[in-house]
Design an enzyme around this catalytic site. Structure first.
Site, PDB file in Angstrom:
ATOM      1  N   HIS A   1       0.755 -17.423  13.857  1.00 40.88           N
ATOM      2  CA  HIS A   1       1.887 -18.392  14.706  1.00 40.88           C
ATOM      3  C   HIS A   1       1.158 -18.587  16.078  1.00 40.88           C
ATOM      4  CE1 HIS A   1       5.307 -20.740  16.041  1.00 40.88           C
ATOM      5  NE2 HIS A   1       5.384 -19.928  17.151  1.00 40.88           N
TER       6      HIS A   1
ATOM      7  N   LYS B   1      10.318 -32.005  22.664  1.00 38.40           N
ATOM      8  CA  LYS B   1      11.469 -31.202  22.020  1.00 38.40           C
ATOM      9  C   LYS B   1      11.986 -30.168  23.203  1.00 38.40           C
ATOM     10  CE  LYS B   1       9.831 -27.279  19.451  1.00 38.40           C
ATOM     11  NZ  LYS B   1       9.596 -26.968  18.050  1.00 38.40           N
TER      12      LYS B   1
ATOM     13  N   ASP C   1      10.562 -23.228   8.454  1.00 37.54           N
ATOM     14  CA  ASP C   1      11.681 -22.389   8.162  1.00 37.54           C
ATOM     15  C   ASP C   1      12.792 -23.119   7.387  1.00 37.54           C
ATOM     16  OD1 ASP C   1      13.244 -19.900   7.517  1.00 37.54           O
ATOM     17  OD2 ASP C   1      12.757 -19.250   9.505  1.00 37.54           O
ATOM     18  N   THR C   2      13.683 -23.367   8.423  1.00 40.24           N
ATOM     19  CA  THR C   2      15.032 -23.989   8.092  1.00 40.24           C
ATOM     20  C   THR C   2      14.804 -25.663   8.044  1.00 40.24           C
ATOM     21  OG1 THR C   2      15.688 -24.203  10.170  1.00 40.24           O
ATOM     22  CG2 THR C   2      16.546 -22.399   9.005  1.00 40.24           C
TER      23      THR C   2
ATOM     24  N   GLY D   1      14.262 -27.917  10.324  1.00 45.46           N
ATOM     25  CA  GLY D   1      15.131 -28.817  11.552  1.00 45.46           C
ATOM     26  C   GLY D   1      14.237 -29.409  12.331  1.00 45.46           C
ATOM     27  N   THR D   2      13.149 -28.713  12.803  1.00 46.67           N
ATOM     28  CA  THR D   2      12.349 -29.099  13.837  1.00 46.67           C
ATOM     29  C   THR D   2      11.473 -30.052  13.269  1.00 46.67           C
ATOM     30  OG1 THR D   2      12.182 -26.923  15.099  1.00 46.67           O
ATOM     31  CG2 THR D   2      10.234 -28.602  15.158  1.00 46.67           C
TER      32      THR D   2
ATOM     33  N   ASN E   1      18.914   3.679  -4.464  1.00 47.09           N
ATOM     34  CA  ASN E   1      19.204   3.720  -3.098  1.00 47.09           C
ATOM     35  C   ASN E   1      18.506   2.691  -2.352  1.00 47.09           C
ATOM     36  OD1 ASN E   1      16.997   5.234  -2.817  1.00 47.09           O
ATOM     37  ND2 ASN E   1      17.543   6.738  -1.587  1.00 47.09           N
TER      38      ASN E   1
END
Length: 345
Positions: free
Chosen positions: A140, A204, A236-237, A239-240, A47
């Site tokens: 961070h 930005k 992370d992705t 993009g920045t 489970n």
């Protein structure tokens, strides 16, 4: 299992245990410490619940519990909490939660009403589970250390990354670039370590209602003809950092090397980084980077020597701050790599 007594009280005993998120990093740290990772029984029930048990006694030991908060992040955080609880109930003398990358660290404040401060919750969970102290690399926001009611060892990957960058760019033509104004203080530290080189940042805008979405506008500072080092704490992705790289190159930079501590690399980060124009992307192995997310332009440095040095200092009641002041300098091929060296094209 081999534990160790590191120049301290002969009654003291250091034990290193690890969750299942990044066992290679734990093995690398163990080599620098001169110990074996304590064998742990860990598995999932049908489970999704997890079970953890240590195969040997930890009574009276100073235990370091390593876990990288990577995908699936909630599972690995929960496993680390269970491991800490097991150690507390097994009468460990002290328990240090070692989180090379701390999950939810970006949720350290409220942008709007009715939002949580999830980073605070994570620290509260560690305390409740039984952790006496927390160790992490490049949080961070440094002030989030105040969320934990106890010692927090906030390590910096900068000494490791700077020594590598010194071997990759001409220091008489380098400029350090921050991807946004919020990271400018970190960029200033990079500039000082690289001999007081020029500094710039990318202006930005961010839509707080859309996750992982920013728009890079322009470069503030002169980067024309410079070999630029674009520094951030986490990708992370992508993009920045990809947009920032393109903006810097459009502003006349000769080249761009992207440098970050944590390589989360959620889709579509790899494709973005491959095509952004950077000649190299340099990360550390605070989170594992699988083979399918590596490419020729990627270099991953080992964070293991830094983690092991901090653990030794804590175990021997020494100074973690002195570790950074006297951190070993590496040159050329002596720099510890987590994976084979990439090719900067």
């Amino acid at each position: 299992m081999v534990s160790t007594v590191l120049e301290g009280n002969p009654d003291k005993n250091l034990i290193l245990v690890t969750g299942r998120a990044n066992p290679k990093l734990a093995q690398d740290v163990a080599k620098y410490l001169g110990v074996d990772v304590l064998e742990t029984t860990a598995y999932d029930f049908a489970n999704g619940e997890m079970y953890v048990r240590y195969t040997e006694s930890v009574r009276g030991a100073d235990v370091f519990v390593m876990q990288s908060h990577t995908d699936p992040i909630n599972k690995w955080i929960m496993e680390q909490l269970i491991m800490i609880d097991a150690l507390k109930r097994a009468s460990a003398r002290s328990i240090t939660a070692v989180c090379p990358m701390l999950g939810y660290a970006r949720q350290d404040k409220k942008h709007r009403g009715r939002e949580p401060i999830t980073c605070r919750l994570i620290f509260d969970l560690f305390k409740t589970a039984g952790a006496d102290r927390v160790m992490s690399v490049d949080l961070h926001a440094a002030q989030s250390q105040g969320f934990f009611d106890g010692p927090v060892d906030h390590l910096q990957a900068m000494p490791v990354l700077v020594e590598y960058v010194r071997t990759r760019v001409p220091l008489d033509n380098v400029a350090v670039v921050s991807p946004d104004a919020g990271r400018i203080k970190v960029a200033e530290q990079w500039s000082q370590r690289l001999g007081g080189c020029p500094l710039a940042f990318v202006h930005k805008t961010r839509d707080i209602t859309r996750p992982n979405h920013t728009v890079a506008n322009r470069v503030v500072g002169d980067v024309a003809g410079k070999d630029c080092v674009l520094v951030d704490d986490l990708i992370d992705t992508g993009g920045t950092i990809a947009e920032a790289t393109k903006i810097v190159l459009e502003a006349g930079a000769k080249s761009v090397i992207v440098v970050a501590t944590h390589g989360v690399l959620s889709n579509p980060a790899v494709e973005r980084l491959k095509n952004c124009g950077a000649c190299e992307v340099v990360l550390t192995d605070t989170v594992p980077i699988p083979e399918e997310k590596r490419w020729d332009g990627l270099t991953v440095l080992s964070i293991a020597p830094l983690l092991a040095g901090a653990m030794k200092a804590i175990f021997n009641d020494g100074s973690v701050a002195e570790l950074f002041a006297n951190y070993p300098k590496y040159h050329g091929d002596e720099i510890p790599l987590a994976y084979p060296r990439s090719v900067c094209k």
